[in-house]
Scaffold this active site. Structure first.
Site, PDB file in Angstrom:
ATOM      1  N   LEU A 242       0.831  -1.198   0.000  1.00 36.71           N
ATOM      2  CA  LEU A 242       0.000   0.000   0.000  1.00 36.71           C
ATOM      3  C   LEU A 242       0.866   1.249   0.000  1.00 36.71           C
ATOM      4  O   LEU A 242       1.827   1.348   0.768  1.00 36.71           O
ATOM      5  CB  LEU A 242      -0.917   0.008   1.226  1.00 36.71           C
ATOM      6  CG  LEU A 242      -1.987  -1.089   1.255  1.00 36.71           C
ATOM      7  CD1 LEU A 242      -2.645  -1.158   2.622  1.00 36.71           C
ATOM      8  CD2 LEU A 242      -3.038  -0.838   0.185  1.00 36.71           C
ATOM      9  N   CYS A 243       0.528   2.187  -0.871  1.00 40.05           N
ATOM     10  CA  CYS A 243       1.250   3.461  -0.944  1.00 40.05           C
ATOM     11  C   CYS A 243       0.558   4.468  -0.031  1.00 40.05           C
ATOM     12  O   CYS A 243      -0.290   5.243  -0.455  1.00 40.05           O
ATOM     13  CB  CYS A 243       1.274   3.966  -2.387  1.00 40.05           C
ATOM     14  SG  CYS A 243       2.168   5.530  -2.593  1.00 40.05           S
ATOM     15  N   MET A 244       0.913   4.425   1.250  1.00 41.67           N
ATOM     16  CA  MET A 244       0.331   5.328   2.243  1.00 41.67           C
ATOM     17  C   MET A 244       1.440   5.819   3.165  1.00 41.67           C
ATOM     18  O   MET A 244       2.167   5.008   3.760  1.00 41.67           O
ATOM     19  CB  MET A 244      -0.748   4.612   3.067  1.00 41.67           C
ATOM     20  CG  MET A 244      -1.982   4.208   2.276  1.00 41.67           C
ATOM     21  SD  MET A 244      -3.159   3.255   3.293  1.00 41.67           S
ATOM     22  CE  MET A 244      -3.570   4.465   4.566  1.00 41.67           C
TER      23      MET A 244
END
EC number: 2.3.2.23
Length: 369
Positions: free
Chosen positions: A297-299
């Site tokens: 996840l790109c968070m």
């Protein structure tokens, strides 16, 4: 330390820093936890909330402190306290912590901290602890460790009426918590302890909080420990925004494959909560929603740069749920399911973190959420 000895120490601390103290307040306490407040001057928030988890092996192992704040200066103070293994005593840790917080906010050292150097008063708050022989003391400590939970259930509630830590948890989930406790004790006796005391205690607290949560009880998400490991979780996102395309996709997925959830894997390291968990999507294969190759996840929230030890795991779960919808995630029907795996997810995660560390993170306009 015996239960009565720990109780005497906690009562002694609460008698010095009561709920009306001008600088540091012990708002409530139990045998395994302290809830404290540090009063700071403007422009900072007037009350800084701190929590302390006391392990069953205290004072052999150090208490664990964390703070409800994103301020990196505060996190740094607690990390220095964690790194300092010179003294596991609650009194000495409390003295060091109050002095450091006073220094951080340019406040004079409070005179009451010197009282923490005093020995415990005999019969503090009516507690008498006479040990007539080493044999009696060892026998008492063995009983205390074995029956610690029973003592906690009988412990007088603090003035604010705080309920038992197990209040509001279903029986089946209480059984899971008890199984973990027994497993940890057995591992300790066998000298095969996995993880760290700090991480294990915090994860137990997170799990209890989740089991009490209305979001959990109403089926928005579920949690399952993989192979009964406190450090490896399966989280199912079972309900997303009903007006989203992702919700419609999950309804179709249920009809086709009998799956109506998004399965996430949370893995925790020994230094949790100071480092974030590694989170990846296991299934189904998604496009959009800030999901990278391998399911990472790109968070920013899930990186060291964006993480705070004050974040709860439930808040992370709910944020991921919202981010998938906001990022217009869609189920990729017919996609190769083998493309999501741990190794590829870690590779994608490390690559994106390097890019963002160099170029910064994009902050969307307020109207985008």
């Amino acid at each position: 330390m015996s239960v009565s000895g720990l109780k005497a120490e906690l009562k002694f601390l609460a008698s010095i820093f009561d709920k009306n103290h001008e600088r540091f307040r012990i708002v409530s306490w139990k045998l395994d936890e302290l809830h404290c407040q540090f009063l700071v001057p403007p422009p900072a928030p007037p009350l800084l909330t701190l929590h302390c988890n006391i392990t069953e092996s205290y004072p052999s192992s150090s208490p664990i402190w964390f703070v409800d704040s994103d301020d990196p200066n505060l996190t740094s103070v607690l990390e220095r306290l964690e790194d300092s293994k010179n003294n596991n005593s609650l009194r000495q840790q409390l003295k060091w912590l109050i002095c450091e917080l006073c220094r951080l906010y340019n406040l004079p050292k409070h005179l009451d901290v010197e009282m923490l150097d005093q020995p415990l008063p005999t019969g503090q708050n009516g507690t008498t602890e006479e040990v007539t022989s080493e044999e009696e003391e060892e026998e008492e400590m063995a009983e205390d460790i074995e029956d610690l939970d029973h003592y906690e259930m009988k412990e007088e509630e603090p003035i604010n009426g705080r309920k038992s830590e197990d209040e509001g948890i279903e029986k089946e989930n209480l059984a899971i918590l008890e199984k973990i406790r027994k497993s940890q004790r057995q591992d300790h006796l066998n000298g095969a302890v996995s993880g760290s005391v700090q991480a294990s205690d915090r994860l137990m607290k997170e799990l209890r909080d989740i089991y009490r949560s209305q979001s959990y009880k109403t089926g928005i998400y579920s949690v399952e420990l993989i192979n009964d490991s406190l450090y490896d979780w399966h989280v199912k996102l079972q309900k997303v925004d009903p007006d989203s395309p992702l919700h419609s996709d999950l309804q179709i997925l249920k009809e086709k494959e009998g799956i109506e959830y998004i399965l996430l894997n949370f893995s925790f390291k020994d230094n949790f909560p100071f480092d974030p968990p590694f989170v990846r999507v296991v299934l189904p294969v998604l496009s959009g929603g800030y999901v990278l190759g391998g399911g990472a996840l790109c968070m920013e929230l899930l990186t060291k740069q964006g993480w705070s030890s004050a974040y709860s795991i439930e808040s992370v779960i709910m944020q991921i749920n919202a981010t998938l919808v906001k990022g217009k995630a869609r189920v990729q029907f017919g996609a190769n399911k083998n493309q999501y795996n741990l190794a590829r997810a870690q590779q994608s995660y490390n690559s994106i973190v390097q890019i963002h560390e160099k170029n910064g993170w994009y902050t969307p306009p307020k109207e985008d959420g």
